[in-house]
Write a protein that holds these residues in place. Structure first.
Motif, mmCIF file in Angstrom:
data_model
loop_
_atom_site.group_PDB
_atom_site.id
_atom_site.type_symbol
_atom_site.label_atom_id
_atom_site.label_comp_id
_atom_site.label_asym_id
_atom_site.label_seq_id
_atom_site.Cartn_x
_atom_site.Cartn_y
_atom_site.Cartn_z
ATOM 1 N N SER A 220 0.827 -1.195 0.000
ATOM 2 C CA SER A 220 0.000 0.000 0.000
ATOM 3 C C SER A 220 0.867 1.254 0.000
ATOM 4 O O SER A 220 1.950 1.266 0.592
ATOM 5 N N GLU B 194 -2.081 4.654 -9.919
ATOM 6 C CA GLU B 194 -3.257 4.862 -9.074
ATOM 7 C C GLU B 194 -3.431 6.362 -8.870
ATOM 8 O O GLU B 194 -2.467 7.075 -8.595
ATOM 9 N N ARG C 264 -7.915 5.282 -5.717
ATOM 10 C CA ARG C 264 -8.184 5.059 -4.290
ATOM 11 C C ARG C 264 -9.238 6.064 -3.841
ATOM 12 O O ARG C 264 -9.130 7.254 -4.136
ATOM 13 N N ASP D 187 -9.516 1.091 -5.158
ATOM 14 C CA ASP D 187 -8.801 0.794 -3.910
ATOM 15 C C ASP D 187 -9.630 1.443 -2.790
ATOM 16 O O ASP D 187 -9.715 2.660 -2.702
#
Length: 338
Positions: free
Chosen positions: A22, A161, A214, A246
């Protein structure tokens, strides 16, 4: 057979297992220039050695004013590419894939310069009041995400991301708690989504690889976005070609959060089944058995491991041992891992 250690292909990128490191801020750019340091290379590469399937950098700022702190990594300048390229070469050498999280802190930036947000609302009583962004500033920021994606591609990342969680800039536009605008970027959920939508569109002009987002799926406030709002956002993201969401929570406004193992999973699972988009589970996932249950019961497609990987770079090896599963060690470590 372990589902946690099964391969998964996202677009044209195959991850050898479902374990993701992460993104976690390291506050280690001591020259405050956003450039990779020896620490970052050691820190991230060691998790690749430890057999994590996907190693993701910390939030990496697309603009200098978008850093959470002055010591954060950056991707706002072409000079950042060389160090990131070296990092990727190291990660790939050990069979892992790499990802970076493009970010802008918005009103949560702690810097010695002006900070920016959709509305001039400070995060808390001790925070600076941000400058409300003009439409020109919004377009400049969207362009910065595009340029960040171009540099990420040049540096050799496999996955990008977008950081739309934890009360940072994209999240600030999404949330009615922080977005009080009356123009086309505020008001309805459709308008609040516009900023993220335009970032996705412009990033995709430079990037055709897997693209994650995310989000904070719970804002822990009665007047914040509801789960139904997040399902709407998730459907829109899926329609725009986002590959995985996410699913984190919190950070939009100060809140007391009752955290416990798997506390973010119900919303992650709900988004997955309501929209059909792949999801990543995060939040107090500490054991191989717990991670295996999540994947085997199809509650998420990937598990994002944070603090447990800070404690143990070889968490994946320990998870495999717990599950009675044998993973191939780096050749240098065979005598110890066999």
């Amino acid at each position: 057979m372990s589902n946690l250690f099964s391969a998964i292909t996202i677009k044209d990128v195959e991850l050898k297992n479902r374990i993701v490191m992460s993104p976690m801020c390291m506050y280690s750019c001591y020259n405050r220039d956003g450039k990779i340091t020896p620490f970052h290379i050691t820190h991230l590469t060691s998790r690749a050695v430890g057999q994590v399937g996907l190693v993701m950098t910390e939030a990496i700022a697309v603009m200098p004013e978008g850093r959470i702190s002055p010591e954060d990594l950056g991707i706002w300048n072409d000079e950042h590419v060389a160090g990131l390229k070296e990092l990727n070469e190291q990660i790939h050498a050990y069979g892992a894939k790499s990802a970076t999280q493009l970010a802008h802190a918005g009103r949560k930036a702690v810097l010695d310069s002006a900070i920016y947000a959709p509305s001039a609302l400070p995060f808390n009583d001790s925070s600076d009041t941000p400058v409300e962004m003009t439409e020109e500033a919004i377009q400049k920021t969207i362009e910065a995400f595009k340029n960040g994606a171009r540099r990420a591609k040049e540096a050799g990342f496999d996955i990008i991301e977008l950081h739309g969680a934890h009360g940072y800039l994209i999240n600030q536009f999404l949330s009615p708690l922080t977005n009080k605008r009356t123009d086309k970027y505020g008001g309805s959920k459709e308008n609040r989504y516009r900023f993220l939508s335009e970032i996705i569109e412009t990033v995709q002009t430079e990037w055709n690889g897997p693209l994650f987002v995310r989000i904070s799926t719970d804002e822990y406030h009665d007047e914040g976005n509801t789960l139904e709002d997040f399902i709407y956002f998730a459907k829109e993201m899926k329609n725009q070609g986002i590959d995985l969401i996410d699913c984190s929570s919190g950070g939009v406004v100060p809140a007391k959060i009752n955290s416990y193992p798997g506390y973010q999973l119900p919303r992650c699972q709900k988004i997955k089944y309501e929209t059909g988009i792949a999801t990543g589970a995060v939040g107090l996932i500490t054991s191989g058995l717990q991670a295996e249950e999540i994947i085997q019961n199809e509650r998420a497609d990937l598990v994002f491991i944070g603090r447990s990987l800070l404690r143990n770079p070889y968490w994946a090896k320990c998870a495999a041992d717990e599950l009675g599963y044998s993973i191939n060690p780096p050749v240098q470590y065979k005598r110890g891992w066999s």
